[in-house]
Write an enzyme that holds these catalytic residues in place. Structure first.
Site, PDB file in Angstrom:
ATOM      1  N   ARG A 141       0.858  -1.194   0.000  1.00 31.85           N
ATOM      2  CA  ARG A 141       0.000   0.000   0.000  1.00 31.85           C
ATOM      3  C   ARG A 141       0.891   1.240   0.000  1.00 31.85           C
ATOM      4  NH1 ARG A 141      -1.241   1.933   4.591  1.00 31.85           N
ATOM      5  NH2 ARG A 141      -1.888  -0.019   5.559  1.00 31.85           N
ATOM      6  N   ASP A 166      -7.841  18.774 -14.622  1.00 32.18           N
ATOM      7  CA  ASP A 166      -8.122  17.401 -15.043  1.00 32.18           C
ATOM      8  C   ASP A 166      -7.722  17.304 -16.515  1.00 32.18           C
ATOM      9  OD1 ASP A 166      -9.282  15.043 -16.009  1.00 32.18           O
ATOM     10  OD2 ASP A 166     -10.949  15.144 -14.597  1.00 32.18           O
TER      11      ASP A 166
HETATM   12  C1  LIG Z   1     -12.665  13.860 -17.287  1.00 34.63           C
HETATM   13  C2  LIG Z   1     -12.781  12.762 -16.274  1.00 34.63           C
HETATM   14  N1  LIG Z   1     -12.206  12.897 -15.087  1.00 34.63           N
HETATM   15  C3  LIG Z   1     -12.302  11.932 -14.135  1.00 34.63           C
HETATM   16  C4  LIG Z   1     -13.011  10.769 -14.368  1.00 34.63           C
HETATM   17  C5  LIG Z   1     -13.112   9.736 -13.291  1.00 34.63           C
HETATM   18  O1  LIG Z   1     -12.260   8.666 -13.556  1.00 34.63           O
HETATM   19  P1  LIG Z   1     -12.525   7.141 -13.141  1.00 34.63           P
HETATM   20  O2  LIG Z   1     -13.751   6.681 -13.876  1.00 34.63           O
HETATM   21  O3  LIG Z   1     -11.275   6.436 -13.550  1.00 34.63           O
HETATM   22  O4  LIG Z   1     -12.756   7.125 -11.670  1.00 34.63           O
HETATM   23  C6  LIG Z   1     -13.614  10.570 -15.609  1.00 34.63           C
HETATM   24  C7  LIG Z   1     -14.369   9.337 -15.885  1.00 34.63           C
HETATM   25  O5  LIG Z   1     -15.089   9.251 -16.868  1.00 34.63           O
HETATM   26  C8  LIG Z   1     -13.504  11.600 -16.593  1.00 34.63           C
HETATM   27  O6  LIG Z   1     -14.074  11.476 -17.802  1.00 34.63           O
END
Ligand SMILES: Cc1ncc(COP(=O)(O)O)c(C=O)c1O
Length: 400
Positions: A70, A195
């Site tokens: 972990r 993101d």
């Molecule tokens: C732009 C974006 N950020 C975060 C996520 C979340 O990721 P995960 O599904 O791997 O938890 C997604 C999932 O579709 C996404 O499209």
């Protein structure tokens, strides 16, 4: 020495082992960063260290720097080093999913009473995390149009601790000027989180544009083959990286060895895949703009897209995601999704195979009734790397 300090020291020992200096080029780093030959056997691909614990040579005497998986695992370390190299960061951390990474980040940076600025267009699960989970712990948020710098500035207050940006955004393909928002964040003394899932580090590198932390759903382009769920955080700030690593271990939602290995394998072809995703998507977006049943095409590669110039400035190409609106409302949009054959009807994105979905009823059902609600006549496609003529033919028949 604190456990997290020990872990950092061990990690450094391990990572400097047989580590060649790498050229700056993205494609070379994607293949080589973190992928050092196995010190025991010379295997050119890092093994899947499917192990939970490590034999100690006397109490506290760790041979390879690892004590419990972990806290750290060699296959995950290889991926984390690779992620840091590709985003131009100092510390990469791999998690069990994108949302696990987001959760760790938010609970590292925020305490009750804090405030966050979130975009009016983002992945539904990210919004749900803020609205249904984090908010319950006394952190509130304001929604801003992050493509409009004044809207971001106006949403910041004296309790704001971070600004969250998703660009290109899911599912409306909105573009945010990362450098401009980084300026607002710096002025306000708050952190900027980007993101980068839709672009991947091959197309866009937010840390170089002033972001503090990059978030990924590794499930998407990074893995690239629709066969793994994973997430990541990358930062250039070593102290913040250490704090995040401490919480990663304390909270525990780490990427497993096999998942780390498969993402690392996917990343080796990221550059060539992204080139083809973008190339195919540009041709498909062009066809959709001409189609009589399509009322609007949302793709940053189109010159008429409001974020086109900013996207051209901060992205290498425009990526493989397209959304479009169809004549006839929700039922017509659902019908297009149902009629597609080569485009598989399914959630997720970023794999080599093309996918189609109805965000309003699928990926973004959780934002219904909120400021992030998506149009009912919207269809989202993840353009794969198949032959583009086959993809065009399938979409034409699906549109009827
Ligand atoms: C732009 C974006 N950020 C975060 C996520 C979340 O990721 P995960 O599904 O791997 O938890 C997604 C999932 O579709 C996404 O499209």
């Amino acid at each position: 020495m604190r456990r997290s300090e020990r872990r950092e020291a061990y990690g450094t020992t391990l990572l400097t082992h047989e580590r060649p200096a790498l050229p700056q080029s993205f494609e070379t780093r994607a293949i080589h960063a973190g992928n050092t030959a196995d010190p025991l056997t010379g295997a050119v691909v890092p093994p899947i260290y499917q192990v939970s614990t490590y034999k100690q040579d006397g109490v506290g005497g760790l041979r390879g720097g690892y004590e419990y998986s972990r806290s750290a695992n060699p296959t995950r370390t290889a991926l984390e080093e690779n992620l840091a190299a590709l985003e131009g960061g100092r510390r990469g951390l791999a998690f069990a999913s994108g949302l696990a990474a987001e959760d760790c980040l938010l609970r590292t940076l925020l305490v009750p009473g804090d405030h966050v600025v979130i975009p009016n267009d983002a992945y539904g699960g990210t919004f749900r995390l803020f609205a249904k989970v984090v908010q319950r712990w006394g952190v509130d948020f304001s929604v801003a149009d992050t493509s409009d710098i004044e809207s971001v500035r106006a949403a910041v207050n004296d309790r704001t601790k971070l600004i969250w940006v998703e660009t290109p955004s899911n599912p409306l393909l909105g573009i945010t000027d990362i450098e401009a928002v980084a300026g607002v964040a710096r002025q306000a003394g708050v952190k900027l989180v980007v993101d980068n899932t839709f672009a991947s580090p091959y197309l866009q590198q937010p840390l170089a544009l002033g972001a503090d932390v990059v978030v990924h759903s590794l499930t998407k382009y990074m893995g690239g083959h629709s066969d793994v769920v994973g997430g990541a955080l990358v930062t250039a700030d070593e102290a913040l990286g250490e704090e995040l690593a401490y919480h990663q271990n304390a909270m525990g939602a780490v990427a497993g060895p096999f998942d780390s290995w498969i993402v690392l394998r996917g990343i080796k072809t990221l550059a060539v895949r992204m080139d083809r995703h973008s190339e195919n998507a540009e041709k498909i977006a062009e066809m959709l703009t001409q189609h009589p049943k399509v009322t609007q095409v949302l793709y940053p590669g189109l010159p008429e897209h409001p974020g086109h110039e900013i996207a051209a400035k901060q992205m290498r190409s425009f990526g493989g995601m397209i959304s479009f609106r169809v004549q006839g409302g929700e039922e017509a949009a659902v019908e297009v999704c149902n009629r597609a054959q080569l485009f598989t009807l399914g959630e997720s994105l970023g794999g080599v195979e093309s996918l189609i979905e109805h965000p309003g009823r699928m990926t973004h059902a959780s934002v219904a009734g909120s400021a992030l609600e998506v149009p009912a006549d919207l269809v989202r496609i993840s353009v794969g790397i198949e032959n583009v003529e086959d993809l065009l033919a399938d979409l034409r028949q699906a549109l009827g």
